[in-house]
Design a protein around this motif. Structure first.
Motif, PDB file in Angstrom:
ATOM      1  N   VAL A 156      18.490   0.375   4.269  1.00 17.57           N
ATOM      2  CA  VAL A 156      18.762   1.584   3.497  1.00 17.57           C
ATOM      3  C   VAL A 156      17.483   2.379   3.238  1.00 17.57           C
ATOM      4  O   VAL A 156      17.414   3.570   3.518  1.00 17.57           O
ATOM      5  N   ALA A 157      16.476   1.704   2.696  1.00 20.74           N
ATOM      6  CA  ALA A 157      15.226   2.382   2.351  1.00 20.74           C
ATOM      7  C   ALA A 157      14.119   1.346   2.228  1.00 20.74           C
ATOM      8  O   ALA A 157      14.370   0.206   1.854  1.00 20.74           O
ATOM      9  N   ALA A 158      12.906   1.759   2.522  1.00 25.51           N
ATOM     10  CA  ALA A 158      11.747   0.871   2.429  1.00 25.51           C
ATOM     11  C   ALA A 158      10.548   1.664   1.939  1.00 25.51           C
ATOM     12  O   ALA A 158      10.475   2.886   2.132  1.00 25.51           O
ATOM     13  N   ILE A 159       9.616   0.940   1.317  1.00 21.84           N
ATOM     14  CA  ILE A 159       8.431   1.610   0.777  1.00 21.84           C
ATOM     15  C   ILE A 159       7.240   0.678   0.883  1.00 21.84           C
ATOM     16  O   ILE A 159       7.366  -0.547   0.799  1.00 21.84           O
ATOM     17  N   THR A 160       6.055   1.250   1.070  1.00 25.54           N
ATOM     18  CA  THR A 160       4.844   0.454   1.211  1.00 25.54           C
ATOM     19  C   THR A 160       4.347  -0.058  -0.139  1.00 25.54           C
ATOM     20  O   THR A 160       4.797   0.381  -1.193  1.00 25.54           O
ATOM     21  N   THR A 161       3.395  -0.947  -0.073  1.00 26.31           N
ATOM     22  CA  THR A 161       2.815  -1.537  -1.286  1.00 26.31           C
ATOM     23  C   THR A 161       2.284  -0.467  -2.223  1.00 26.31           C
ATOM     24  O   THR A 161       2.443  -0.552  -3.434  1.00 26.31           O
ATOM     25  N   GLY A 162       1.655   0.542  -1.661  1.00 21.86           N
ATOM     26  CA  GLY A 162       1.086   1.611  -2.478  1.00 21.86           C
ATOM     27  C   GLY A 162       2.123   2.568  -3.033  1.00 21.86           C
ATOM     28  O   GLY A 162       1.777   3.479  -3.790  1.00 21.86           O
ATOM     29  N   GLY A 163       3.374   2.365  -2.684  1.00 24.45           N
ATOM     30  CA  GLY A 163       4.409   3.247  -3.206  1.00 24.45           C
ATOM     31  C   GLY A 163       4.504   4.563  -2.470  1.00 24.45           C
ATOM     32  O   GLY A 163       5.163   5.496  -2.922  1.00 24.45           O
ATOM     33  N   THR A 164       3.859   4.640  -1.334  1.00 22.92           N
ATOM     34  CA  THR A 164       3.917   5.863  -0.552  1.00 22.92           C
ATOM     35  C   THR A 164       4.660   5.586   0.747  1.00 22.92           C
ATOM     36  O   THR A 164       5.042   4.468   1.034  1.00 22.92           O
ATOM     37  N   VAL A 165       4.817   6.604   1.534  1.00 19.09           N
ATOM     38  CA  VAL A 165       5.431   6.508   2.860  1.00 19.09           C
ATOM     39  C   VAL A 165       6.801   5.839   2.800  1.00 19.09           C
ATOM     40  O   VAL A 165       7.021   4.787   3.418  1.00 19.09           O
ATOM     41  N   PRO A 166       7.762   6.384   2.040  1.00 18.40           N
ATOM     42  CA  PRO A 166       9.096   5.798   2.058  1.00 18.40           C
ATOM     43  C   PRO A 166       9.812   6.108   3.364  1.00 18.40           C
ATOM     44  O   PRO A 166       9.537   7.124   3.998  1.00 18.40           O
ATOM     45  N   SER A 167      10.695   5.199   3.744  1.00 16.01           N
ATOM     46  CA  SER A 167      11.524   5.406   4.920  1.00 16.01           C
ATOM     47  C   SER A 167      12.978   5.241   4.502  1.00 16.01           C
ATOM     48  O   SER A 167      13.294   4.364   3.703  1.00 16.01           O
ATOM     49  N   TYR A 168      13.844   6.077   5.062  1.00 15.84           N
ATOM     50  CA  TYR A 168      15.253   6.056   4.691  1.00 15.84           C
ATOM     51  C   TYR A 168      16.137   6.036   5.927  1.00 15.84           C
ATOM     52  O   TYR A 168      15.804   6.625   6.955  1.00 15.84           O
ATOM     53  N   ALA A 169      17.286   5.400   5.776  1.00 14.03           N
ATOM     54  CA  ALA A 169      18.319   5.517   6.799  1.00 14.03           C
ATOM     55  C   ALA A 169      18.871   6.931   6.756  1.00 14.03           C
ATOM     56  O   ALA A 169      18.948   7.547   5.680  1.00 14.03           O
TER      57      ALA A 169
ATOM     58  N   GLY B  35       8.159  -8.265   2.361  1.00 16.00           N
ATOM     59  CA  GLY B  35       7.528  -8.969   3.468  1.00 16.00           C
ATOM     60  C   GLY B  35       6.626  -8.076   4.269  1.00 16.00           C
ATOM     61  O   GLY B  35       6.159  -7.039   3.788  1.00 16.00           O
ATOM     62  N   ARG B  36       6.365  -8.500   5.469  1.00 22.09           N
ATOM     63  CA  ARG B  36       5.529  -7.774   6.415  1.00 22.09           C
ATOM     64  C   ARG B  36       6.375  -7.521   7.663  1.00 22.09           C
ATOM     65  O   ARG B  36       6.304  -8.290   8.626  1.00 22.09           O
ATOM     66  N   PRO B  37       7.192  -6.476   7.631  1.00 20.80           N
ATOM     67  CA  PRO B  37       8.140  -6.242   8.730  1.00 20.80           C
ATOM     68  C   PRO B  37       7.448  -5.949  10.047  1.00 20.80           C
ATOM     69  O   PRO B  37       6.359  -5.391  10.085  1.00 20.80           O
ATOM     70  N   MET B  38       8.128  -6.355  11.096  1.00 21.69           N
ATOM     71  CA  MET B  38       7.654  -6.090  12.439  1.00 21.69           C
ATOM     72  C   MET B  38       8.564  -5.049  13.074  1.00 21.69           C
ATOM     73  O   MET B  38       9.777  -5.123  12.959  1.00 21.69           O
ATOM     74  N   GLY B  39       7.963  -4.073  13.709  1.00 15.99           N
ATOM     75  CA  GLY B  39       8.764  -3.010  14.294  1.00 15.99           C
ATOM     76  C   GLY B  39       9.278  -2.065  13.223  1.00 15.99           C
ATOM     77  O   GLY B  39       8.624  -1.840  12.206  1.00 15.99           O
ATOM     78  N   TRP B  40      10.440  -1.509  13.441  1.00 13.81           N
ATOM     79  CA  TRP B  40      11.029  -0.553  12.506  1.00 13.81           C
ATOM     80  C   TRP B  40      11.297  -1.239  11.162  1.00 13.81           C
ATOM     81  O   TRP B  40      11.939  -2.274  11.107  1.00 13.81           O
ATOM     82  N   VAL B  41      10.819  -0.647  10.090  1.00  4.91           N
ATOM     83  CA  VAL B  41      10.828  -1.325   8.784  1.00  4.91           C
ATOM     84  C   VAL B  41      12.226  -1.526   8.218  1.00  4.91           C
ATOM     85  O   VAL B  41      12.411  -2.326   7.312  1.00  4.91           O
ATOM     86  N   LEU B  42      13.211  -0.807   8.733  1.00  5.20           N
ATOM     87  CA  LEU B  42      14.571  -0.963   8.232  1.00  5.20           C
ATOM     88  C   LEU B  42      15.428  -1.841   9.141  1.00  5.20           C
ATOM     89  O   LEU B  42      16.629  -1.952   8.940  1.00  5.20           O
ATOM     90  N   ARG B  43      14.770  -2.485  10.125  1.00  6.58           N
ATOM     91  CA  ARG B  43      15.541  -3.379  10.985  1.00  6.58           C
ATOM     92  C   ARG B  43      15.766  -4.726  10.319  1.00  6.58           C
ATOM     93  O   ARG B  43      16.788  -5.383  10.547  1.00  6.58           O
ATOM     94  N   GLY B  44      14.804  -5.149   9.500  1.00  7.41           N
ATOM     95  CA  GLY B  44      14.968  -6.392   8.762  1.00  7.41           C
ATOM     96  C   GLY B  44      14.103  -7.535   9.228  1.00  7.41           C
ATOM     97  O   GLY B  44      13.946  -8.522   8.511  1.00  7.41           O
ATOM     98  N   ASN B  45      13.499  -7.407  10.417  1.00  8.61           N
ATOM     99  CA  ASN B  45      12.645  -8.486  10.926  1.00  8.61           C
ATOM    100  C   ASN B  45      11.348  -8.556  10.140  1.00  8.61           C
ATOM    101  O   ASN B  45      10.702  -7.545   9.908  1.00  8.61           O
ATOM    102  N   GLY B  46      10.945  -9.752   9.741  1.00  6.67           N
ATOM    103  CA  GLY B  46       9.663  -9.938   9.088  1.00  6.67           C
ATOM    104  C   GLY B  46       9.706  -9.935   7.579  1.00  6.67           C
ATOM    105  O   GLY B  46       8.672 -10.112   6.927  1.00  6.67           O
ATOM    106  N   TYR B  47      10.869  -9.712   7.002  1.00  7.07           N
ATOM    107  CA  TYR B  47      10.961  -9.782   5.540  1.00  7.07           C
ATOM    108  C   TYR B  47      11.148 -11.253   5.154  1.00  7.07           C
ATOM    109  O   TYR B  47      12.139 -11.883   5.500  1.00  7.07           O
ATOM    110  N   ASN B  48      10.161 -11.794   4.432  1.00  7.40           N
ATOM    111  CA  ASN B  48      10.184 -13.207   4.092  1.00  7.40           C
ATOM    112  C   ASN B  48      11.070 -13.536   2.898  1.00  7.40           C
ATOM    113  O   ASN B  48      11.578 -14.646   2.782  1.00  7.40           O
ATOM    114  N   TYR B  49      11.181 -12.582   2.007  1.00  6.88           N
ATOM    115  CA  TYR B  49      11.859 -12.851   0.734  1.00  6.88           C
ATOM    116  C   TYR B  49      13.043 -11.903   0.557  1.00  6.88           C
ATOM    117  O   TYR B  49      12.934 -10.702   0.809  1.00  6.88           O
ATOM    118  N   TRP B  50      14.149 -12.467   0.085  1.00  6.39           N
ATOM    119  CA  TRP B  50      15.378 -11.704  -0.116  1.00  6.39           C
ATOM    120  C   TRP B  50      15.969 -12.025  -1.486  1.00  6.39           C
ATOM    121  O   TRP B  50      15.961 -13.188  -1.916  1.00  6.39           O
TER     122      TRP B  50
END
Length: 124
Positions: free
Chosen positions: A48-61, A99-114
């Motif tokens: 749906v949406a993702a954001i970096t540690t610094g709270g910038t660069v949000p990504s949305y579906a 987590g530290r996603p790999m590839g497109w941040v909204l794909r779900g790969n690389g998220y360690n914690y849910w």
């Protein structure tokens, strides 16, 4: 170890709003992204949406652009999703992830914690 606790879901009518919260318990310094995903019955999980540690660069579906806003409060170690103009098709279980996603941040790969998920139901 990091524990994510999601809250704020509920039932609303179409056009309404909800604000989801995700409390992160533990050290999230190893995660450079936090995100919201959702899954409706019989459908695949969707980023749906993702954001970096610094709270910038949000990504949305594309399906939520202009209606949803992701934000985070690093002092509170919390993640939020403000959802406006909700539609019946937004009905799903919503999960937060870190987590530290790999590839497109909204794909779900690389998220360690849910998180455990919080239900959002939008009626027409």
């Amino acid at each position: 170890q990091v524990q994510l606790v999601a809250s704020g879901g509920g039932s609303v009518q179409a056009g309404g709003s909800l604000r989801l919260s995700c409390a992160a318990i533990g050290d999230t310094s190893g995660s450079n992204w936090m995100a919201w995903f959702r899954q409706a019955p019989g459908k695949e999980r969707e980023g749906v949406a993702a954001i970096t540690t610094g709270g910038t660069v949000p990504s949305y579906a594309d399906s939520v652009k202009g209606r949803f806003t992701i934000s985070r409060d690093n002092r509170e170690n919390a993640l939020y999703l403000q959802m406006n103009s909700l539609k019946p098709e937004d009905t799903a279980m919503y999960y937060c992830a870190a987590g530290r996603p790999m590839g497109w941040v909204l794909r779900g790969n690389g998220y360690n914690y849910w998180g455990q998920g919080t239900q959002v139901t939008v009626s027409s």
